[in-house]
Structures are given as C-alpha cells and as structure tokens.
Design a protein around this motif. Structure first.
Motif, mmCIF file in Angstrom:
data_model
loop_
_atom_site.group_PDB
_atom_site.id
_atom_site.type_symbol
_atom_site.label_atom_id
_atom_site.label_comp_id
_atom_site.label_asym_id
_atom_site.label_seq_id
_atom_site.Cartn_x
_atom_site.Cartn_y
_atom_site.Cartn_z
ATOM 1 N N LYS A 153 0.830 -1.218 0.000
ATOM 2 C CA LYS A 153 0.000 0.000 0.000
ATOM 3 C C LYS A 153 0.861 1.264 0.000
ATOM 4 O O LYS A 153 0.346 2.356 0.241
ATOM 5 N N HIS A 154 2.133 1.114 -0.324
ATOM 6 C CA HIS A 154 3.035 2.256 -0.338
ATOM 7 C C HIS A 154 2.988 2.879 -1.744
ATOM 8 O O HIS A 154 3.639 2.413 -2.669
ATOM 9 N N TYR A 155 2.233 3.976 -1.890
ATOM 10 C CA TYR A 155 1.987 4.529 -3.215
ATOM 11 C C TYR A 155 3.266 5.053 -3.873
ATOM 12 O O TYR A 155 3.413 5.003 -5.098
ATOM 13 N N ARG A 156 4.222 5.562 -3.072
ATOM 14 C CA ARG A 156 5.450 6.075 -3.670
ATOM 15 C C ARG A 156 6.290 4.942 -4.284
ATOM 16 O O ARG A 156 6.983 5.149 -5.279
ATOM 17 N N TYR A 202 5.068 2.287 -5.756
ATOM 18 C CA TYR A 202 4.447 2.021 -7.059
ATOM 19 C C TYR A 202 4.805 3.116 -8.067
ATOM 20 O O TYR A 202 5.066 2.843 -9.241
ATOM 21 N N HIS A 203 4.788 4.363 -7.587
ATOM 22 C CA HIS A 203 5.073 5.481 -8.485
ATOM 23 C C HIS A 203 6.491 5.403 -9.042
ATOM 24 O O HIS A 203 6.720 5.573 -10.251
ATOM 25 N N ASP A 231 1.016 0.295 -12.520
ATOM 26 C CA ASP A 231 1.541 0.923 -11.306
ATOM 27 C C ASP A 231 0.930 2.301 -11.084
ATOM 28 O O ASP A 231 0.596 2.663 -9.945
ATOM 29 N N MET A 257 -2.468 1.987 -9.667
ATOM 30 C CA MET A 257 -2.396 1.636 -8.254
ATOM 31 C C MET A 257 -2.109 2.871 -7.408
ATOM 32 O O MET A 257 -2.703 3.063 -6.334
ATOM 33 N N VAL A 258 -1.196 3.734 -7.916
ATOM 34 C CA VAL A 258 -0.873 4.967 -7.194
ATOM 35 C C VAL A 258 -2.117 5.817 -7.005
ATOM 36 O O VAL A 258 -2.420 6.293 -5.898
ATOM 37 N N LEU A 272 -4.576 4.465 -4.542
ATOM 38 C CA LEU A 272 -4.143 4.661 -3.158
ATOM 39 C C LEU A 272 -4.119 6.139 -2.772
ATOM 40 O O LEU A 272 -4.381 6.490 -1.613
ATOM 41 N N LYS A 273 -3.787 7.000 -3.765
ATOM 42 C CA LYS A 273 -3.711 8.436 -3.468
ATOM 43 C C LYS A 273 -4.237 9.217 -4.676
ATOM 44 O O LYS A 273 -3.484 9.634 -5.558
ATOM 45 N N PHE A 326 -2.584 12.515 -6.227
ATOM 46 C CA PHE A 326 -1.177 12.536 -6.625
ATOM 47 C C PHE A 326 -1.117 12.957 -8.106
ATOM 48 O O PHE A 326 -1.184 12.141 -9.014
#
Length: 485
Positions: free
Chosen positions: A57-60, A62-63, A81, A84-85, A88-89, A92
């Motif tokens: 769940k760490h969006y950074r 994936y980014h 990816d 997914m970012v 999650l956010k 962004f």
C-alpha cells in the motif's frame, strides 16, 4: 546482488528488522532512486520491487517503479503501477500526468484527455497538462486528416500527417499500420517493413502483424527474413490458419535457394541449376523471389558455358530488377556467347546507374578488348575449347588439331599453304593458353604474341619449336619443312 544489498539495509535498520518497516522501505526507495538517477534501471527496478513486496500500500513505491517501467518502455506495467498509485492516493497529480502521457503515447486520446483535464483542474496553470491537451487536439486533427488523404489516394500527404502524429503517439500501432499502407503505395517498402515490425513489438500476441510482416518480406524477395518472422507467428499460435500454410511454402522455397546459393559458391553448377529451377517451378507469381532464382541460373549457366540459357535467364532477371550487378551478370553471359555489342551495352547501362561501379568499368574494358580481339585470332576458337577449359583439355585439343592440320597431310600445294597457316595458329594457341601469364593477358583482351600489343610477349614464340616438340611427342610420322617463296 541486490538481495545482498537488501540484507545490509535490513541489518542497519536496528531495532526493527522487518522489511515492512517504514525506515527499511525508505532506505530501499533511496537506493532505488540512486540507481534510477544513474540510469541503472534494472538495479533500481529490483529495489522498487522489494519495496512494493514489503508494503503493497506504499503509493510512492508504485510510483517510482512505474517511472522505471516507463523509462524501459514497458507501458503496460507502467500503467498498472500508476493506476495503483491513483487508487491509493487520488490527489497525486504527478502520477496522473504520467499516466496521461502513457495514454497519449498509446494513442488512447480520450483517456489521456481525461487525465490531463483532471490534472489541470487540480493544479491550474500546469504547463505540462496544458501542453499535452494541445498535443491531443493536434493529433486528433492529424489522424483524421491522414485517413481522409489516404481514402482519396493522396498517400504522400497522408504519410506526412502520420509522421507528425507518430512523433507524439510513438506507441500507437494503428498509426503505424496506416503509415505502412501509405509507404507501400509509395514504394517505400523498407519503411513499411519498419512500421509493421514496430506493431509486432507494440502489441502482444500480434499474429496478424507477424503474418503481414512475413508476407511483405516475401513479396520483396527477402525469403530468409520472411521465414524468420512467420516462425514468430507460429510460436504464438502453432496452428494459425494463415501463418501455417505460408510457413510451409516459404520453408520449401528458402531451402531451395539456400542449396542453390551454396552450390554456386562451391561451383557445383548442376545442383545450382536444378535447385534454382525448382524455385521457379514452386513460385510462379512473386517476381522478387523469382529474381533470386533467375540470377542464380544466369550466373551458373554462364559458368557452365551454356551461353544461350545464361542469356535467357539473365535478361529475365534484368526485366525484374535493373541494377548494376544484374546488368553485369547479363553482360558476362553475352560475353560467354561472344555477343560483344550486347555485353558493351549492358556494361554501359550499369555505369549510367553507377558511374563508379568497378565491376562494370573492368567488364566494359574487357568486352571492348575482346570485341577488338575477335577481329583477329581467338586462341580458344582455334583449339575449339571453352574459355573455362583446363590445361589438360587444351593440350588434348592442341594435339588433335595439330594432327589434323599438319601440312604433311596435304599434298596439294594450295591446301598445304592453308594448313601451314592453320598449323601456326594452332601452335600459337597452345603457346598462349598453356602459359598462365600469357593466357591471363589474352583473357584481358591483349594478344601476348602480337608485338603491337605493347607487351611484346610474342618475341620469344617460335612455331618451329612447337612443331619439333609435336614430332617428338609422336604427333606425326611425317617430316615437315616450311617453304617460303
């Protein structure tokens, strides 16, 4: 190696050795960024993989991984990816613009427009989003114009519009397919091949693209390349309804051509001729494929001293492809048939196409010298041997001719005079054709026994010595003397 690096990272975390810890993930991302900045994408990707696995769940994470995928040209993984970012956010904006960029490169203009519009709403005045929206409008106009020009037969303008559109939407297979059609209509087959080949890389499981590419390469006479591409189609679908029948045909033709070329290289002329004729029997329509077989027949019949068949196949090849090399092949066939005017014409035409073509320059000089030479004495004709004759064959022909034309065989004075001249020519022919240096000189168009040739090679020739040698070899039971009045 990166796993060893990961182990060091986790050991340095201290009290929290878990890969899911915040400090551990931050360290992974930091190392990945370092590799990304250095252009070492695969190493960066490995660290970002670990970070995603450690915290899904760490969006950074994936980014950053999506950014690397984008740099590697792996658009499908990058989109996943970035999706997914944004799940999650959602706010962004950088990821939204990047996803819009991927959509734009793919030609998914509606999705790209939506992302850039939302990005501009979230960040008014965003120059990147504004410029991208303008590009989308331009590409839409260019795409539509290209289709209109193509439908009206203006392929040059259609190609021009597509060039501009593809510069923006470089990962769009539909645009490249249309440009390939334009290029085929314009005769730019190499460009069409390049575009179709690109579609096989841009689309997964693109059996249609491999079939089209193989078919086009075969039409161009590039049989081995065609075979390679049709095999790629069969890797995806071994029973493909179009690829499998084409594969069977191309495989057979490719084998015949391969065998014919190998036979030509090894001077196995009969095999060369047989395999080339099989190509012509199997392929009756595609001229560029037939050209390969016709040119092989042209060369092998010439080497086999079958001038009529050589000329027939050479002219058929020239009708398909009028290039300097094929014209030189044709000229050599004419030379073998002693049709000097035709040989000179073909060499001159080759030089009209390429004024620096060395084979044509040398061939023209030889043809002109041979033409001049034909007006005097031709040593090959005198002995009745082909220009490809071996020394043993020449000596045998000499003995036979000398036995026939020995002046002692002719009691009539007039016949004896004629025989004397023949005998001298026969002796001269043997002198030249059994001496490698003199024969090479004659083949270049100079008579080594002619003092006016500039080489004065004939000063050492004495026909009386040849006659004496002939008698010693048992050539004649008669005694012979020259009588000059």
């Amino acid at each position: 190696m990166y796993r060893y690096g990961l182990l060091l990272v986790l050991l340095n975390v201290g009290h929290d050795a878990s890969a899911g810890s915040s400090k551990g993930i931050d360290r992974l991302l930091e190392l990945g960024r370092d590799f990304l900045s250095a252009g070492r994408y695969q190493d960066a990707l490995n660290y970002f993989h670990e970070a995603v696995e450690a915290d899904p769940k760490h969006y950074r994470a994936y980014h950053l991984r999506g950014t690397v995928y984008l740099a590697l040209g792996k658009a499908k993984q990058a989109l996943q990816d970035f999706d997914m970012v944004l799940m999650l956010k959602p706010d962004f904006n950088a990821a939204r613009i990047q996803r819009g960029t991927v959509y734009l490169k793919h030609g998914d203009l509606d999705f790209a427009e939506l992302d850039f519009t939302n990005a501009l709403s979230a960040q008014p005045g965003s120059e990147e989003a504004t410029n991208s929206l303008q590009k989308i409008m331009m590409v839409r106009d260019q795409w539509h114009a290209a289709e209109e020009f193509y439908n009206h037969g203006d392929y040059r303008m259609a190609e021009s519009m597509l060039n501009d559109a593809i510069e923006t939407c470089s990962w769009t297979p539909e645009l490249r397919k249309l440009r390939a059609k334009c290029r085929m209509e314009l005769g730019d087959y190499a460009g069409a091949v390049s575009d179709i080949r690109s579609t096989t890389k841009l689309l997964s499981d693109n059996t249609e693209g491999y079939y089209e590419l193989s078919s086009l390469l075969y039409q161009l006479g590039q049989v081995q390349d065609s075979l390679k591409e049709i095999r790629e189609c069969l890797k995806l679908d071994p029973e493909h309804k179009d690829c499998f029948p084409l594969y069977k045909k191309i495989k057979k033709i490719a084998k015949f051509i391969e065998d014919a070329e190998a036979a030509s290289e090894s001077n196995d002329l009969e095999t060369c001729i047989d395999k080339s004729n099989r190509v012509l029997k199997q392929e009756t329509k595609i001229q560029n494929v037939r050209f390969t077989a016709l040119r092989l027949l042209c060369k092998c019949h010439t080497a086999n001293s079958a001038a009529d068949l050589a000329i027939k196949n050479c002219r058929a090849a020239v009708e398909i492809q009028r290039d300097p090399e094929t014209l030189c092949d044709s000229a050599e066939a004419y030379l073998a048939g002693e049709m000097f005017d035709d040989a000179i014409r073909d060499y001159k035409e080759a030089l009209d196409i390429d004024g620096n073509h060395q084979r044509a320059k040398q061939g023209l000089q030889t043809a002109q010298q041979r033409q001049k030479q034909s007006e005097s004495r031709d040593y090959y004709k005198i002995l009745g041997v082909p220009r490809t004759a071996k020394k043993q064959q020449i000596v045998k022909a000499y003995r036979k001719a000398a036995q026939k034309w020995h002046p002692d065989n002719f009691p009539d004075p007039e016949e004896k005079k004629r025989a004397e001249k023949k005998f001298i020519d026969i002796a001269a022919a043997k002198e030249v054709l059994t001496d490698e240096e003199k024969r090479a000189m004659f083949d270049r168009g100079q008579d080594p026994l002619d003092p006016e040739s500039g080489k004065h090679g004939g000063q050492g020739f004495n026909p009386f010595q040849e006659f004496h040698h002939f008698h010693q070899q048992g050539g004649s039971p008669f005694q012979f003397k020259f009588h000059f009045n």
